[in-house]
Design a protein around this motif. Structure first.
Motif, PDB file in Angstrom:
ATOM      1  N   LEU A 209       0.699  -1.547  -0.674  1.00  0.00           N
ATOM      2  CA  LEU A 209       0.406  -0.121   0.096  1.00  0.00           C
ATOM      3  C   LEU A 209       0.828   0.713  -0.146  1.00  0.00           C
ATOM      4  O   LEU A 209       0.191   2.227  -1.102  1.00  0.00           O
ATOM      5  CB  LEU A 209      -1.010   0.254   0.908  1.00  0.00           C
ATOM      6  N   ALA A 210       1.748   1.688   0.726  1.00  0.00           N
ATOM      7  CA  ALA A 210       2.501   2.213   0.910  1.00  0.00           C
ATOM      8  C   ALA A 210       2.983   2.377  -0.687  1.00  0.00           C
ATOM      9  O   ALA A 210       3.310   3.683  -0.841  1.00  0.00           O
ATOM     10  CB  ALA A 210       4.131   2.276   1.684  1.00  0.00           C
ATOM     11  N   ALA A 211       4.117   1.548  -0.820  1.00  0.00           N
ATOM     12  CA  ALA A 211       4.440   1.546  -2.632  1.00  0.00           C
ATOM     13  C   ALA A 211       3.856   2.227  -3.754  1.00  0.00           C
ATOM     14  O   ALA A 211       3.576   2.867  -4.162  1.00  0.00           O
ATOM     15  CB  ALA A 211       4.978   0.537  -2.585  1.00  0.00           C
ATOM     16  N   GLU A 212       2.671   1.631  -3.487  1.00  0.00           N
ATOM     17  CA  GLU A 212       1.249   2.092  -4.554  1.00  0.00           C
ATOM     18  C   GLU A 212       0.530   3.912  -4.588  1.00  0.00           C
ATOM     19  O   GLU A 212       0.315   4.112  -5.129  1.00  0.00           O
ATOM     20  CB  GLU A 212      -0.342   1.393  -3.943  1.00  0.00           C
ATOM     21  N   VAL A 213       1.372   4.181  -3.297  1.00  0.00           N
ATOM     22  CA  VAL A 213       0.601   5.506  -2.869  1.00  0.00           C
ATOM     23  C   VAL A 213       1.861   6.978  -2.892  1.00  0.00           C
ATOM     24  O   VAL A 213       1.933   8.096  -3.356  1.00  0.00           O
ATOM     25  CB  VAL A 213      -0.017   6.292  -1.939  1.00  0.00           C
ATOM     26  N   LEU A 214       3.209   6.089  -3.015  1.00  0.00           N
ATOM     27  CA  LEU A 214       4.059   6.852  -3.422  1.00  0.00           C
ATOM     28  C   LEU A 214       4.499   7.470  -4.513  1.00  0.00           C
ATOM     29  O   LEU A 214       5.716   6.964  -5.647  1.00  0.00           O
ATOM     30  CB  LEU A 214       5.171   6.235  -3.339  1.00  0.00           C
ATOM     31  N   ARG A 215       3.560   8.451  -4.955  1.00  0.00           N
ATOM     32  CA  ARG A 215       3.375   8.745  -6.373  1.00  0.00           C
ATOM     33  C   ARG A 215       3.410  10.733  -5.913  1.00  0.00           C
ATOM     34  O   ARG A 215       3.020  11.102  -4.904  1.00  0.00           O
ATOM     35  CB  ARG A 215       2.814   9.016  -7.015  1.00  0.00           C
ATOM     36  N   ASP A 216       4.041  10.979  -6.739  1.00  0.00           N
ATOM     37  CA  ASP A 216       4.363  12.400  -6.314  1.00  0.00           C
ATOM     38  C   ASP A 216       3.386  13.795  -7.957  1.00  0.00           C
ATOM     39  O   ASP A 216       3.207  13.170  -8.416  1.00  0.00           O
ATOM     40  CB  ASP A 216       5.253  13.033  -7.154  1.00  0.00           C
ATOM     41  N   VAL A 217       2.363  14.285  -7.733  1.00  0.00           N
ATOM     42  CA  VAL A 217       1.173  14.998  -8.245  1.00  0.00           C
ATOM     43  C   VAL A 217       1.867  16.444  -8.060  1.00  0.00           C
ATOM     44  O   VAL A 217       0.837  17.595  -8.568  1.00  0.00           O
ATOM     45  CB  VAL A 217       0.121  14.751  -7.453  1.00  0.00           C
ATOM     46  N   ILE A 218       2.485  16.829  -7.046  1.00  0.00           N
ATOM     47  CA  ILE A 218       2.716  18.253  -7.431  1.00  0.00           C
ATOM     48  C   ILE A 218       4.149  18.794  -8.244  1.00  0.00           C
ATOM     49  O   ILE A 218       4.019  19.909  -8.776  1.00  0.00           O
ATOM     50  CB  ILE A 218       3.203  18.255  -6.142  1.00  0.00           C
ATOM     51  N   ALA A 219       5.178  18.602  -7.912  1.00  0.00           N
ATOM     52  CA  ALA A 219       6.307  18.628  -8.582  1.00  0.00           C
ATOM     53  C   ALA A 219       6.511  17.757  -9.856  1.00  0.00           C
ATOM     54  O   ALA A 219       7.129  18.391 -11.188  1.00  0.00           O
ATOM     55  CB  ALA A 219       7.226  18.308  -7.432  1.00  0.00           C
ATOM     56  N   GLU A 220       6.610  16.456  -9.708  1.00  0.00           N
ATOM     57  CA  GLU A 220       7.203  15.440 -11.079  1.00  0.00           C
ATOM     58  C   GLU A 220       6.505  16.017 -12.427  1.00  0.00           C
ATOM     59  O   GLU A 220       7.215  15.880 -13.053  1.00  0.00           O
ATOM     60  CB  GLU A 220       7.013  14.229 -10.739  1.00  0.00           C
ATOM     61  N   PRO A 221       4.955  16.000 -12.064  1.00  0.00           N
ATOM     62  CA  PRO A 221       5.017  15.952 -14.037  1.00  0.00           C
ATOM     63  C   PRO A 221       5.166  17.817 -14.273  1.00  0.00           C
ATOM     64  O   PRO A 221       5.618  17.407 -15.441  1.00  0.00           O
ATOM     65  CB  PRO A 221       3.045  16.313 -13.142  1.00  0.00           C
ATOM     66  N   TYR A 222       5.703  18.105 -13.568  1.00  0.00           N
ATOM     67  CA  TYR A 222       6.528  19.634 -14.461  1.00  0.00           C
ATOM     68  C   TYR A 222       8.060  19.598 -14.249  1.00  0.00           C
ATOM     69  O   TYR A 222       8.297  20.070 -15.268  1.00  0.00           O
ATOM     70  CB  TYR A 222       6.501  20.902 -12.900  1.00  0.00           C
TER      71      TYR A 222
END
Length: 316
Positions: A227-240
């Motif tokens: 579960l921890a790995a599943e949500v380890l995503r960046d929606v703030i900085a990485e897309p840019y």
């Protein structure tokens, strides 16, 4: 008398916690991944020597080096306590590249403050030292952020609290995770990486950010690694920010093929990290990154665990 302080490299943000989550790194080999500062008895108020792989990237004038600011901050603290700074000679072993996303400035700052504190018999408490480290980091980034300094100094994964005089809290790490950390050899300035971000975010992104961070912290405390790995995503900085890093998407695609649990930008970049559970596949990813992601001779790639020790003080 002489002391040495080793301050490990760190990952700021850790994808899911922009500016409020950080992790210290420790290679599984004997590779040194962090700066070292030695403080020796001296004859002057401040003397500095620098060596190491990336010493050539530092300012020629020692008084323009961040460790000089660390000395000034420590001296001011001592004056407030009615104490004086002893004459000393400082040696900075600069092993981390500047502008790498590996907490290079934090490593130098933490090592310098920790070494000075030890050399003077620890007049600073842990929190007093950490607050000075954060203040010094703010001189470089433009505002105080502890997400590199706290894990670098205290070790482990740290969640920034900054409430009721609590700076950060330790977050349990998964002992069977391998963190493949790779610096491609190019620089991305923190200011450039911040300027590329939008001034405002959608309600959807704000909710996703809050949910993922909360779930990651909860999963870390309950031992739910999937579960921890599943949500380890960046929606703030990485897309840019990913557009500032050549080969980022290709590295993501390959790591997924090899069963990576997660991948993200380390701090402001250009370094990246890839989370694996299988050492053999982690080594395969490491080799691929060396061949396809690293841009020049300054780049390097290490397979790491989370460094729970943080800064290590040694008497010389």
């Amino acid at each position: 008398m002489a002391v040495s302080a080793y301050a490990p490299a760190s990952i700021g943000n850790v994808s899911v916690g922009f500016d409020i989550l950080g992790a210290a790194l420790k290679p599984i080999t004997d590779q040194v991944l962090g700066d070292v500062v030695e403080v020796h008895d001296g004859k002057e108020e401040f003397e500095l020597e620098s060596d190491g792989w990336f010493a050539g990237k530092l300012p020629q004038d020692p008084r323009k080096n961040i460790v000089y600011d660390a000395y000034l901050g420590f001296r001011d603290f001592m004056k407030e306590k009615g104490l004086s700074v002893k004459p000393f000679r400082m040696v900075l072993h600069k092993n981390l590249p500047v502008g790498s996303g590996l907490g290079s400035s934090a490593s130098s700052i933490v090592a310098a403050v920790a070494a000075l504190n030890a050399f003077h018999g620890y007049p600073m408490s842990r929190d007093e030292a950490l607050r000075l480290m954060g203040k010094l980091e703010g001189k470089i980034s433009g505002s105080v952020h502890y997400d590199n300094a706290a894990p670098c100094y205290l070790g482990g994964i740290q969640l920034m609290v900054e409430e009721r005089d609590i700076i950060s809290e330790h977050v349990p790490a998964f002992s069977d995770w391998y963190w493949v950390s790779c610096y491609p050899g190019i620089q991305v300035s923190t200011s450039e990486a911040r300027s590329i971000l939008p001034k405002e975010y959608s309600r959807k992104d704000a909710i996703t950010f809050a949910r993922q961070l909360a779930v990651f912290i909860q999963a870390s405390h309950t031992g739910n690694d999937l579960l921890a790995a599943e949500v380890l995503r960046d929606v703030i900085a990485e897309p840019y920010r990913q557009k500032l890093i050549p080969g980022f998407q290709e590295a993501r695609d390959y790591s997924r093929e090899q069963g990576a649990l997660a991948m993200g930008i380390s701090g402001s970049g250009p370094s990246i990290f890839i989370v694996m559970k299988d050492l053999e596949k982690a080594e395969k990813v490491q080799e691929w990154l060396k061949q396809h992601f690293i841009q020049n001779e300054d780049g390097f790639c290490n397979i790491c665990r989370i460094c729970e020790e943080g800064t290590v003080i040694t008497e010389l």
